[in-house]
Design a protein around this motif. Structure first.
Motif, PDB file in Angstrom:
ATOM      1  N   VAL A 171       2.534  -2.105  -1.261  1.00  9.23           N
ATOM      2  CA  VAL A 171       1.102  -2.386  -1.122  1.00  9.23           C
ATOM      3  C   VAL A 171       0.460  -2.226  -2.490  1.00  9.23           C
ATOM      4  N   VAL A 172      -0.373  -3.175  -2.887  1.00  9.97           N
ATOM      5  CA  VAL A 172      -1.029  -3.115  -4.192  1.00  9.97           C
ATOM      6  C   VAL A 172      -2.538  -3.254  -4.024  1.00  9.97           C
ATOM      7  N   PHE A 173      -3.287  -2.547  -4.883  1.00  7.89           N
ATOM      8  CA  PHE A 173      -4.743  -2.606  -4.826  1.00  7.89           C
ATOM      9  C   PHE A 173      -5.288  -2.063  -6.149  1.00  7.89           C
ATOM     10  N   PRO A 174      -6.529  -2.417  -6.502  1.00  6.56           N
ATOM     11  CA  PRO A 174      -7.117  -1.870  -7.729  1.00  6.56           C
ATOM     12  C   PRO A 174      -7.219  -0.350  -7.637  1.00  6.56           C
ATOM     13  N   SER A 175      -6.981   0.325  -8.726  1.00 10.16           N
ATOM     14  CA  SER A 175      -6.962   1.792  -8.700  1.00 10.16           C
ATOM     15  C   SER A 175      -8.326   2.406  -8.415  1.00 10.16           C
ATOM     16  N   PHE A 176      -9.403   1.626  -8.573  1.00 12.26           N
ATOM     17  CA  PHE A 176     -10.735   2.161  -8.259  1.00 12.26           C
ATOM     18  C   PHE A 176     -11.085   1.995  -6.787  1.00 12.26           C
ATOM     19  N   THR A 177     -10.166   1.482  -5.990  1.00 10.67           N
ATOM     20  CA  THR A 177     -10.413   1.274  -4.563  1.00 10.67           C
ATOM     21  C   THR A 177     -10.406   2.600  -3.802  1.00 10.67           C
ATOM     22  N   PRO A 178     -11.455   2.895  -3.038  1.00  4.64           N
ATOM     23  CA  PRO A 178     -11.409   4.098  -2.198  1.00  4.64           C
ATOM     24  C   PRO A 178     -10.357   3.914  -1.095  1.00  4.64           C
ATOM     25  N   HIS A 179      -9.515   4.909  -0.913  1.00  4.40           N
ATOM     26  CA  HIS A 179      -8.476   4.802   0.109  1.00  4.40           C
ATOM     27  C   HIS A 179      -8.054   6.184   0.577  1.00  4.40           C
ATOM     28  N   ALA A 180      -7.336   6.212   1.671  1.00  2.00           N
ATOM     29  CA  ALA A 180      -6.866   7.465   2.256  1.00  2.00           C
ATOM     30  C   ALA A 180      -5.518   7.223   2.925  1.00  2.00           C
ATOM     31  N   VAL A 181      -4.801   8.305   3.167  1.00  2.00           N
ATOM     32  CA  VAL A 181      -3.572   8.257   3.953  1.00  2.00           C
ATOM     33  C   VAL A 181      -3.857   8.976   5.271  1.00  2.00           C
ATOM     34  N   LEU A 182      -3.698   8.259   6.381  1.00  2.00           N
ATOM     35  CA  LEU A 182      -3.967   8.867   7.683  1.00  2.00           C
ATOM     36  C   LEU A 182      -2.860   9.863   8.039  1.00  2.00           C
ATOM     37  N   PRO A 183      -3.170  10.836   8.885  1.00  2.00           N
ATOM     38  CA  PRO A 183      -2.198  11.888   9.203  1.00  2.00           C
ATOM     39  C   PRO A 183      -0.883  11.341   9.761  1.00  2.00           C
ATOM     40  N   VAL A 184       0.190  12.016   9.383  1.00  2.00           N
ATOM     41  CA  VAL A 184       1.539  11.677   9.833  1.00  2.00           C
ATOM     42  C   VAL A 184       1.956  12.663  10.920  1.00  2.00           C
ATOM     43  N   SER A 185       2.627  12.154  11.936  1.00  2.00           N
ATOM     44  CA  SER A 185       3.147  13.004  12.999  1.00  2.00           C
ATOM     45  C   SER A 185       4.661  12.852  13.069  1.00  2.00           C
ATOM     46  N   ILE A 186       5.378  13.986  12.979  1.00  2.00           N
ATOM     47  CA  ILE A 186       6.839  13.988  13.056  1.00  2.00           C
ATOM     48  C   ILE A 186       7.257  15.119  13.993  1.00  2.00           C
ATOM     49  N   PRO A 187       7.575  14.834  15.238  1.00  2.00           N
ATOM     50  CA  PRO A 187       8.033  15.896  16.139  1.00  2.00           C
ATOM     51  C   PRO A 187       9.241  16.619  15.554  1.00  2.00           C
ATOM     52  N   GLY A 188       9.137  17.934  15.429  1.00  2.00           N
ATOM     53  CA  GLY A 188      10.224  18.723  14.858  1.00  2.00           C
ATOM     54  C   GLY A 188      10.183  18.820  13.348  1.00  2.00           C
ATOM     55  N   ASP A 189       9.448  17.958  12.684  1.00  2.00           N
ATOM     56  CA  ASP A 189       9.234  17.991  11.237  1.00  2.00           C
ATOM     57  C   ASP A 189      10.529  17.962  10.426  1.00  2.00           C
ATOM     58  N   ALA A 190      11.527  17.212  10.861  1.00  2.00           N
ATOM     59  CA  ALA A 190      12.756  17.091  10.070  1.00  2.00           C
ATOM     60  C   ALA A 190      12.447  16.322   8.784  1.00  2.00           C
ATOM     61  N   PHE A 191      12.926  16.846   7.659  1.00  2.00           N
ATOM     62  CA  PHE A 191      12.694  16.175   6.375  1.00  2.00           C
ATOM     63  C   PHE A 191      13.256  14.757   6.387  1.00  2.00           C
ATOM     64  N   SER A 192      14.363  14.558   7.071  1.00  2.00           N
ATOM     65  CA  SER A 192      14.991  13.236   7.108  1.00  2.00           C
ATOM     66  C   SER A 192      14.129  12.195   7.807  1.00  2.00           C
ATOM     67  N   ASN A 193      13.134  12.632   8.586  1.00  2.00           N
ATOM     68  CA  ASN A 193      12.238  11.705   9.282  1.00  2.00           C
ATOM     69  C   ASN A 193      10.927  11.478   8.536  1.00  2.00           C
ATOM     70  N   ALA A 194      10.827  11.977   7.307  1.00  2.00           N
ATOM     71  CA  ALA A 194       9.574  11.858   6.553  1.00  2.00           C
ATOM     72  C   ALA A 194       9.240  10.404   6.225  1.00  2.00           C
ATOM     73  N   ARG A 195       7.975  10.187   5.979  1.00  2.00           N
ATOM     74  CA  ARG A 195       7.491   8.895   5.463  1.00  2.00           C
ATOM     75  C   ARG A 195       7.542   9.008   3.944  1.00  2.00           C
ATOM     76  N   PHE A 196       8.569   8.420   3.351  1.00  2.00           N
ATOM     77  CA  PHE A 196       8.748   8.510   1.904  1.00  2.00           C
ATOM     78  C   PHE A 196       8.034   7.351   1.206  1.00  2.00           C
ATOM     79  N   SER A 197       7.652   7.601  -0.035  1.00  2.00           N
ATOM     80  CA  SER A 197       7.021   6.535  -0.822  1.00  2.00           C
ATOM     81  C   SER A 197       7.269   6.764  -2.304  1.00  2.00           C
ATOM     82  N   VAL A 198       7.238   5.676  -3.041  1.00  2.00           N
ATOM     83  CA  VAL A 198       7.135   5.739  -4.496  1.00  2.00           C
ATOM     84  C   VAL A 198       5.734   5.289  -4.830  1.00  2.00           C
TER      85      VAL A 198
END
Length: 208
Positions: A171-198
């Motif tokens: 996903v690309v957008f101008p860096s001055f764009t207001p934005h947010a990341v909505l909450p993530v839900s992971i039952p059990g919170d296993a690291f292997s189930n994370a939402r990873f990003s670069v």
């Protein structure tokens, strides 16, 4: 252009950005580095960054991405013209590409913000962020829900435009764009189930 659409900056997506082999390598890299991830810190007006969990909750890989990072920056470089076009920006000469890796686990989020530095934080860098890019990858099938990118209007209170964090999507957008990341839900919170990003920023050296 409608009045509502004019309240938003341009943004766009490139699906299948790296392809299955490289996205799998990113996931393997992240899982092997689980013990190296640390809580993400937020740059403030002071010289010390902080971990304000009311503003941002995520995990950050502080090390060098090595060869896979170099390959990712090369992929970004090969697609820079398209990325700038999708974001409604003019390409620049001699861009500087900054990248880091993040993991959003159960309960992680990032409140509304912009990626450009303000007057208080700009003094800590001699470059300016122009274009932001977020690349998503995770285990298939997904072990989490939520985590959408919410693009907010630049003025007014119109509802944000949501973009799903699909695997192998940029996903690309101008860096001055207001934005947010909505909450993530992971039952059990296993690291292997994370939402990873670069998370990637295209910077321009500042003239003095």
């Amino acid at each position: 252009m409608s009045t509502e659409s004019s309240l938003f900056t341009k943004f766009g997506t490139i699906d299948g950005f790296l392809g299955p082999k490289m996205s799998a390598r990113f996931l393997e890299f992240a899982l092997l580095q689980e013990n190296s991830f640390a809580p993400t810190r937020v740059t403030t007006s002071s010289e010390e960054s902080s971990s304000d969990r009311s503003v941002r909750r995520s995990w950050h890989y502080p090390g060098d991405l090595g060869e896979i990072g170099r390959e990712f920056r090369a992929a970004i470089s090969d697609n820079l013209e398209k990325c700038f076009s999708l974001a409604g920006l003019m390409p620049i000469a001699d861009p500087i590409i900054e990248c880091d890796m993040a993991a959003h686990r159960d309960g992680c989020f990032f409140t509304r913000h912009i990626d450009t530095f303000t007057d208080e934080t700009r003094k800590f860098s001699d470059t300016d962020r122009l274009l932001s890019a977020v690349y998503y990858f995770y285990r298939q099938p997904s072990g989490f829900s939520g985590g959408e990118l919410a693009i907010a209007p630049i003025r007014g209170d119109a509802a944000p435009q949501l973009t799903a964090p699909l695997h192998d999507r940029l996903v690309v957008f101008p860096s001055f764009t207001p934005h947010a990341v909505l909450p993530v839900s992971i039952p059990g919170d296993a690291f292997s189930n994370a939402r990873f990003s670069v998370n990637c920023w295209i910077r321009r050296a500042r003239t003095r």
